[in-house]
Motif scaffolding. Structure first.
Motif, PDB file in Angstrom:
ATOM      1  N   PHE A 144       0.809  -1.218   0.000  1.00 26.97           N
ATOM      2  CA  PHE A 144       0.000   0.000   0.000  1.00 26.97           C
ATOM      3  C   PHE A 144       0.844   1.271   0.000  1.00 26.97           C
ATOM      4  O   PHE A 144       0.312   2.374  -0.059  1.00 26.97           O
ATOM      5  N   LYS A 145       2.168   1.126   0.071  1.00 29.31           N
ATOM      6  CA  LYS A 145       3.045   2.295   0.129  1.00 29.31           C
ATOM      7  C   LYS A 145       2.846   3.157  -1.115  1.00 29.31           C
ATOM      8  O   LYS A 145       3.006   2.698  -2.242  1.00 29.31           O
ATOM      9  N   PRO A 146       2.484   4.422  -0.921  1.00 28.42           N
ATOM     10  CA  PRO A 146       2.235   5.303  -2.070  1.00 28.42           C
ATOM     11  C   PRO A 146       3.523   5.661  -2.813  1.00 28.42           C
ATOM     12  O   PRO A 146       4.604   5.694  -2.231  1.00 28.42           O
ATOM     13  N   ASP A 147       3.362   5.941  -4.088  1.00 24.27           N
ATOM     14  CA  ASP A 147       4.471   6.395  -4.926  1.00 24.27           C
ATOM     15  C   ASP A 147       4.422   7.925  -4.972  1.00 24.27           C
ATOM     16  O   ASP A 147       3.535   8.504  -5.590  1.00 24.27           O
ATOM     17  N   SER A 161      -6.655   6.102  -3.684  1.00 24.45           N
ATOM     18  CA  SER A 161      -5.923   5.942  -4.938  1.00 24.45           C
ATOM     19  C   SER A 161      -6.777   5.189  -5.936  1.00 24.45           C
ATOM     20  O   SER A 161      -7.441   4.216  -5.575  1.00 24.45           O
ATOM     21  N   SER A 162      -6.734   5.627  -7.176  1.00 26.11           N
ATOM     22  CA  SER A 162      -7.452   4.901  -8.224  1.00 26.11           C
ATOM     23  C   SER A 162      -6.638   3.711  -8.702  1.00 26.11           C
ATOM     24  O   SER A 162      -7.174   2.765  -9.252  1.00 26.11           O
ATOM     25  N   SER A 163      -5.328   3.751  -8.475  1.00 24.97           N
ATOM     26  CA  SER A 163      -4.445   2.656  -8.875  1.00 24.97           C
ATOM     27  C   SER A 163      -3.395   2.456  -7.788  1.00 24.97           C
ATOM     28  O   SER A 163      -2.798   3.426  -7.314  1.00 24.97           O
ATOM     29  N   PRO A 164      -3.135   1.207  -7.389  1.00 27.75           N
ATOM     30  CA  PRO A 164      -2.152   0.970  -6.327  1.00 27.75           C
ATOM     31  C   PRO A 164      -0.713   1.304  -6.742  1.00 27.75           C
ATOM     32  O   PRO A 164       0.147   1.466  -5.897  1.00 27.75           O
ATOM     33  N   ASP A 165      -0.461   1.425  -8.041  1.00 26.28           N
ATOM     34  CA  ASP A 165       0.893   1.689  -8.520  1.00 26.28           C
ATOM     35  C   ASP A 165       1.153   3.155  -8.806  1.00 26.28           C
ATOM     36  O   ASP A 165       2.117   3.503  -9.477  1.00 26.28           O
ATOM     37  N   GLU A 179       5.904  11.461   7.524  1.00 25.91           N
ATOM     38  CA  GLU A 179       6.559  10.156   7.648  1.00 25.91           C
ATOM     39  C   GLU A 179       5.533   9.032   7.661  1.00 25.91           C
ATOM     40  O   GLU A 179       5.752   7.979   7.063  1.00 25.91           O
ATOM     41  N   LEU A 180       4.418   9.249   8.330  1.00 22.22           N
ATOM     42  CA  LEU A 180       3.374   8.222   8.376  1.00 22.22           C
ATOM     43  C   LEU A 180       2.824   7.944   6.986  1.00 22.22           C
ATOM     44  O   LEU A 180       2.756   6.785   6.567  1.00 22.22           O
ATOM     45  N   ILE A 181       2.438   8.984   6.246  1.00 19.23           N
ATOM     46  CA  ILE A 181       1.823   8.747   4.935  1.00 19.23           C
ATOM     47  C   ILE A 181       2.838   8.283   3.884  1.00 19.23           C
ATOM     48  O   ILE A 181       2.452   7.684   2.887  1.00 19.23           O
ATOM     49  N   MET A 182       4.130   8.534   4.130  1.00 17.78           N
ATOM     50  CA  MET A 182       5.168   8.070   3.210  1.00 17.78           C
ATOM     51  C   MET A 182       5.681   6.674   3.591  1.00 17.78           C
ATOM     52  O   MET A 182       6.574   6.148   2.940  1.00 17.78           O
ATOM     53  N   PHE A 183       5.119   6.079   4.648  1.00 22.32           N
ATOM     54  CA  PHE A 183       5.504   4.751   5.123  1.00 22.32           C
ATOM     55  C   PHE A 183       6.981   4.708   5.511  1.00 22.32           C
ATOM     56  O   PHE A 183       7.698   3.774   5.202  1.00 22.32           O
ATOM     57  N   ARG A 184       7.433   5.714   6.236  1.00 26.94           N
ATOM     58  CA  ARG A 184       8.805   5.759   6.729  1.00 26.94           C
ATOM     59  C   ARG A 184       8.823   5.274   8.175  1.00 26.94           C
ATOM     60  O   ARG A 184       7.795   5.208   8.833  1.00 26.94           O
ATOM     61  N   ASN A 185       9.991   4.957   8.688  1.00 26.08           N
ATOM     62  CA  ASN A 185      10.173   4.495  10.073  1.00 26.08           C
ATOM     63  C   ASN A 185       9.378   3.223  10.365  1.00 26.08           C
ATOM     64  O   ASN A 185       8.710   3.108  11.382  1.00 26.08           O
ATOM     65  N   MET A 186       9.478   2.270   9.467  1.00 28.22           N
ATOM     66  CA  MET A 186       8.801   0.991   9.653  1.00 28.22           C
ATOM     67  C   MET A 186       9.850  -0.061  10.017  1.00 28.22           C
ATOM     68  O   MET A 186      10.293  -0.812   9.166  1.00 28.22           O
ATOM     69  N   ASP A 187      10.230  -0.095  11.284  1.00 32.28           N
ATOM     70  CA  ASP A 187      11.252  -1.013  11.783  1.00 32.28           C
ATOM     71  C   ASP A 187      10.663  -2.410  11.923  1.00 32.28           C
ATOM     72  O   ASP A 187       9.840  -2.666  12.808  1.00 32.28           O
ATOM     73  N   SER A 188      11.096  -3.319  11.057  1.00 33.59           N
ATOM     74  CA  SER A 188      10.579  -4.687  11.052  1.00 33.59           C
ATOM     75  C   SER A 188      10.814  -5.413  12.368  1.00 33.59           C
ATOM     76  O   SER A 188      10.017  -6.257  12.769  1.00 33.59           O
ATOM     77  N   SER A 189      11.890  -5.082  13.055  1.00 32.37           N
ATOM     78  CA  SER A 189      12.210  -5.803  14.293  1.00 32.37           C
ATOM     79  C   SER A 189      11.234  -5.484  15.423  1.00 32.37           C
ATOM     80  O   SER A 189      11.128  -6.237  16.387  1.00 32.37           O
TER      81      SER A 189
END
Length: 189
Positions: free
Chosen positions: A14-17, A157-161, A94-104
């Motif tokens: 879902f991360k926006p471009d 979004s009209s398109s996920p890409d 940062e939230l809407i850009m999908f930043r700071n997503m630490d997998s751990s």
């Protein structure tokens, strides 16, 4: 809510471009209204610049989100040059850009309404990306303190890409909202 097994990669789709896109933007904060154009631009050094100006070109702010996680304020008008406002805008973007997503640190919670809260703890608070149970739709995003939600964001979004058609950010603890409606994606140079 209770913990559930989940794969954090389901929400990465879902991360926006935000490569190159311009939005008609309105900001309402504590009785004041600002409108203009907000530009997201991916730079050759892998940073992302966000520039907000009025329709005549007067710049309100110019922020840089570096590839290494750093944040730079290139320019901001004196009326907006408040530490708390800059910090809030940084966290919102940062939230809407999908930043700071630490997998751990990732975990997932389910609620009784068939929503899954994909949680990414931050130094203060938690960023949630909320999906349906099958992870087919991003319902909303939230920033929360340890006790309650403080901000919600919605992306359409009209398109996920592609870049989102519209973005809505609403703070829950004070009167502050940002609305963005896409004008155009800019062709690569």
């Amino acid at each position: 809510m209770h913990n559930i097994p989940s794969d954090e990669n389901c929400i990465r789709k879902f991360k926006p471009d935000f490569n190159r896109v311009v939005y008609k933007t309105t900001v309402d904060v504590i009785g004041k209204h600002i409108s203009g154009l907000l530009l997201f631009k991916y730079m050759p050094d892998s940073s992302t610049r966000i520039v907000f100006s009025n329709e005549m070109g007067f710049g309100f702010f110019d922020f840089g989100f570096m590839h290494d996680g750093d944040f730079v304020v290139y320019q901001i008008i004196p009326q907006m040059n408040k530490k708390a406002l800059i910090k809030t805008l940084r966290k919102d973007f940062e939230l809407i850009m999908f930043r700071n997503m630490d997998s751990s640190k990732y975990y997932a919670l389910a609620d009784t309404g068939n929503l899954v809260y994909h949680a990414f703890p931050q130094s203060k608070g938690i960023n949630y990306y909320i999906t349906d149970a099958q992870c087919r739709q991003l319902v909303k995003m939230q920033r929360a303190s340890n006790k309650k939600p403080v901000m919600e964001a919605y992306i359409e979004s009209s398109s996920p890409d592609s870049s989102p058609d519209s973005i809505s950010i609403r703070h829950l603890n004070f009167n502050f909202s940002i609305t963005l409606k896409k004008i155009s994606a800019i062709a690569p140079e």
